[in-house]
Design a protein around this motif. Structure first.
Motif, PDB file in Angstrom:
ATOM      1  N   LEU A   2      -6.562   8.728   1.455  1.00 57.46           N
ATOM      2  CA  LEU A   2      -6.419   7.919   2.662  1.00 57.46           C
ATOM      3  C   LEU A   2      -7.752   7.750   3.383  1.00 57.46           C
ATOM      4  N   LYS A   3      -8.522   8.809   3.503  1.00 58.43           N
ATOM      5  CA  LYS A   3      -9.848   8.726   4.136  1.00 58.43           C
ATOM      6  C   LYS A   3     -10.749   7.763   3.364  1.00 58.43           C
ATOM      7  N   ASP A   4     -10.732   7.882   2.029  1.00 60.62           N
ATOM      8  CA  ASP A   4     -11.538   6.986   1.197  1.00 60.62           C
ATOM      9  C   ASP A   4     -11.101   5.531   1.379  1.00 60.62           C
ATOM     10  N   ALA A   5      -9.795   5.308   1.430  1.00 66.68           N
ATOM     11  CA  ALA A   5      -9.266   3.955   1.575  1.00 66.68           C
ATOM     12  C   ALA A   5      -9.625   3.363   2.943  1.00 66.68           C
ATOM     13  N   ILE A   6      -9.592   4.182   3.985  1.00 65.57           N
ATOM     14  CA  ILE A   6      -9.955   3.714   5.332  1.00 65.57           C
ATOM     15  C   ILE A   6     -11.413   3.271   5.342  1.00 65.57           C
ATOM     16  N   ALA A   7     -12.274   4.022   4.657  1.00 64.22           N
ATOM     17  CA  ALA A   7     -13.688   3.642   4.566  1.00 64.22           C
ATOM     18  C   ALA A   7     -13.854   2.386   3.716  1.00 64.22           C
ATOM     19  N   LYS A   8     -13.182   2.338   2.570  1.00 60.63           N
ATOM     20  CA  LYS A   8     -13.309   1.198   1.657  1.00 60.63           C
ATOM     21  C   LYS A   8     -12.837  -0.104   2.290  1.00 60.63           C
ATOM     22  N   LYS A   9     -11.719  -0.045   3.016  1.00 60.72           N
ATOM     23  CA  LYS A   9     -11.142  -1.244   3.644  1.00 60.72           C
ATOM     24  C   LYS A   9     -11.790  -1.565   4.985  1.00 60.72           C
ATOM     25  N   LYS A  10     -12.746  -0.717   5.389  1.00 61.19           N
ATOM     26  CA  LYS A  10     -13.485  -0.915   6.643  1.00 61.19           C
ATOM     27  C   LYS A  10     -12.548  -1.022   7.850  1.00 61.19           C
ATOM     28  N   VAL A  11     -11.620  -0.074   7.928  1.00 56.75           N
ATOM     29  CA  VAL A  11     -10.717   0.003   9.078  1.00 56.75           C
ATOM     30  C   VAL A  11     -11.571   0.398  10.282  1.00 56.75           C
ATOM     31  N   GLN A  54      -2.223   7.202  -6.557  1.00 54.76           N
ATOM     32  CA  GLN A  54      -2.249   7.414  -5.113  1.00 54.76           C
ATOM     33  C   GLN A  54      -3.303   6.564  -4.418  1.00 54.76           C
ATOM     34  N   ARG A  55      -4.361   6.234  -5.111  1.00 56.03           N
ATOM     35  CA  ARG A  55      -5.403   5.391  -4.522  1.00 56.03           C
ATOM     36  C   ARG A  55      -4.821   4.041  -4.094  1.00 56.03           C
ATOM     37  N   SER A  56      -3.937   3.475  -4.909  1.00 52.97           N
ATOM     38  CA  SER A  56      -3.342   2.172  -4.587  1.00 52.97           C
ATOM     39  C   SER A  56      -2.491   2.233  -3.322  1.00 52.97           C
ATOM     40  N   SER A  57      -1.661   3.258  -3.208  1.00 48.57           N
ATOM     41  CA  SER A  57      -0.804   3.347  -2.024  1.00 48.57           C
ATOM     42  C   SER A  57      -1.628   3.647  -0.770  1.00 48.57           C
ATOM     43  N   ALA A  58      -2.679   4.451  -0.909  1.00 53.52           N
ATOM     44  CA  ALA A  58      -3.546   4.741   0.237  1.00 53.52           C
ATOM     45  C   ALA A  58      -4.265   3.478   0.702  1.00 53.52           C
ATOM     46  N   GLU A  59      -4.710   2.660  -0.239  1.00 54.86           N
ATOM     47  CA  GLU A  59      -5.372   1.407   0.126  1.00 54.86           C
ATOM     48  C   GLU A  59      -4.409   0.434   0.798  1.00 54.86           C
ATOM     49  N   SER A  60      -3.154   0.453   0.396  1.00 52.27           N
ATOM     50  CA  SER A  60      -2.153  -0.384   1.058  1.00 52.27           C
ATOM     51  C   SER A  60      -1.955   0.070   2.506  1.00 52.27           C
ATOM     52  N   CYS A  61      -1.878   1.377   2.727  1.00 54.34           N
ATOM     53  CA  CYS A  61      -1.734   1.908   4.085  1.00 54.34           C
ATOM     54  C   CYS A  61      -2.936   1.517   4.942  1.00 54.34           C
ATOM     55  N   ALA A  62      -4.142   1.675   4.392  1.00 46.64           N
ATOM     56  CA  ALA A  62      -5.373   1.363   5.129  1.00 46.64           C
ATOM     57  C   ALA A  62      -5.453  -0.126   5.450  1.00 46.64           C
ATOM     58  N   LYS A  63      -5.086  -0.961   4.506  1.00 42.10           N
ATOM     59  CA  LYS A  63      -5.123  -2.413   4.710  1.00 42.10           C
ATOM     60  C   LYS A  63      -4.224  -2.822   5.870  1.00 42.10           C
ATOM     61  N   HIS A  64      -3.008  -2.275   5.898  1.00 43.69           N
ATOM     62  CA  HIS A  64      -2.076  -2.640   6.962  1.00 43.69           C
ATOM     63  C   HIS A  64      -2.490  -2.041   8.310  1.00 43.69           C
ATOM     64  N   LEU A  65      -3.079  -0.866   8.301  1.00 37.90           N
ATOM     65  CA  LEU A  65      -3.594  -0.274   9.539  1.00 37.90           C
ATOM     66  C   LEU A  65      -4.708  -1.150  10.101  1.00 37.90           C
ATOM     67  N   LYS A  66      -5.586  -1.614   9.253  1.00 35.10           N
ATOM     68  CA  LYS A  66      -6.677  -2.490   9.681  1.00 35.10           C
ATOM     69  C   LYS A  66      -6.127  -3.774  10.304  1.00 35.10           C
ATOM     70  N   GLU A  67      -5.120  -4.368   9.674  1.00 32.74           N
ATOM     71  CA  GLU A  67      -4.520  -5.602  10.190  1.00 32.74           C
ATOM     72  C   GLU A  67      -3.938  -5.381  11.586  1.00 32.74           C
ATOM     73  N   VAL A  68      -3.283  -4.261  11.786  1.00 32.88           N
ATOM     74  CA  VAL A  68      -2.673  -3.970  13.093  1.00 32.88           C
ATOM     75  C   VAL A  68      -3.745  -3.809  14.170  1.00 32.88           C
ATOM     76  N   ILE A  69      -4.810  -3.094  13.845  1.00 29.72           N
ATOM     77  CA  ILE A  69      -5.864  -2.850  14.830  1.00 29.72           C
ATOM     78  C   ILE A  69      -6.590  -4.155  15.169  1.00 29.72           C
ATOM     79  N   GLU A  70      -6.880  -4.953  14.152  1.00 28.68           N
ATOM     80  CA  GLU A  70      -7.651  -6.181  14.402  1.00 28.68           C
ATOM     81  C   GLU A  70      -6.827  -7.297  15.026  1.00 28.68           C
ATOM     82  N   ASN A  71      -5.516  -7.266  14.882  1.00 29.18           N
ATOM     83  CA  ASN A  71      -4.671  -8.345  15.404  1.00 29.18           C
ATOM     84  C   ASN A  71      -3.956  -8.003  16.707  1.00 29.18           C
ATOM     85  N   GLN A  72      -4.479  -7.043  17.435  1.00 32.93           N
ATOM     86  CA  GLN A  72      -3.843  -6.652  18.699  1.00 32.93           C
ATOM     87  C   GLN A  72      -4.263  -7.591  19.816  1.00 32.93           C
TER      88      GLN A  72
END
Length: 149
Positions: free
Chosen positions: A54-63, A131-149
């Motif tokens: 999850l930490k790696d995915a948050i960095a990769k997706k630039k959350v 697990q990398r795929s599911s973590a990246e999905s979580c990070a992607k959606h977290l990023k969308e929520v933060i940026e679209n507030q």
């Protein structure tokens, strides 16, 4: 007298229905808080080392959050669960599918108020990267929520 009783019963039912609808609306209302850009976030340990994915995915997706090493430094905490099931021999032989089944669920909570401000679950039946795929999905959606507030 029975007509008056029926009218009273109907009124009582209407009032009860409107009160329960109002309470249900409050219960299903979106959280009152939002996750600001640049928020300090602590990722709690998750079984199987999923927190590292999850930490790696948050960095990769630039959350747009700052991951901190200690819960004391954080404004928000990410907790969750993860389950990974490798492809069975039958799935490999019969379907020619080596991909694993992944399930993960995370919640982001405000540490001070303990309010859950966001939650997400993912289910991938045929995950090529586990697990990398599911973590990246979580990070992607977290990023969308933060940026679209």
């Amino acid at each position: 007298m029975s007509n008056k009783a029926n009218v009273v019963n109907i009124l009582v039912l209407l009032i009860a229905a409107s009160v329960s609808t109002a309470l249900a609306g409050e219960k299903n209302a979106p959280p009152s808080q939002k996750i600001p850009k640049g928020a300090k976030v602590f990722v709690a340990p998750i079984a199987g080392g999923y927190d590292n994915y999850l930490k790696d995915a948050i960095a990769k997706k630039k959350v747009p959050v700052e991951i901190v090493a200690s819960r004391d430094q954080a404004d928000y905490e990410i907790t969750g669960t993860s389950e990974s099931q490798k492809a069975s021999t039958a799935k490999k032989v019969i379907l020619g599918n080596w991909h694993s089944r992944e399930e993960a669920s995370i919640t982001v909570s405000n540490i001070k108020s303990a309010e859950v401000v966001w939650a997400y679950s993912v289910h991938e039946e045929g995950s090529a990267h586990g697990q990398r795929s599911s973590a990246e999905s979580c990070a992607k959606h977290l990023k969308e929520v933060i940026e679209n507030q």
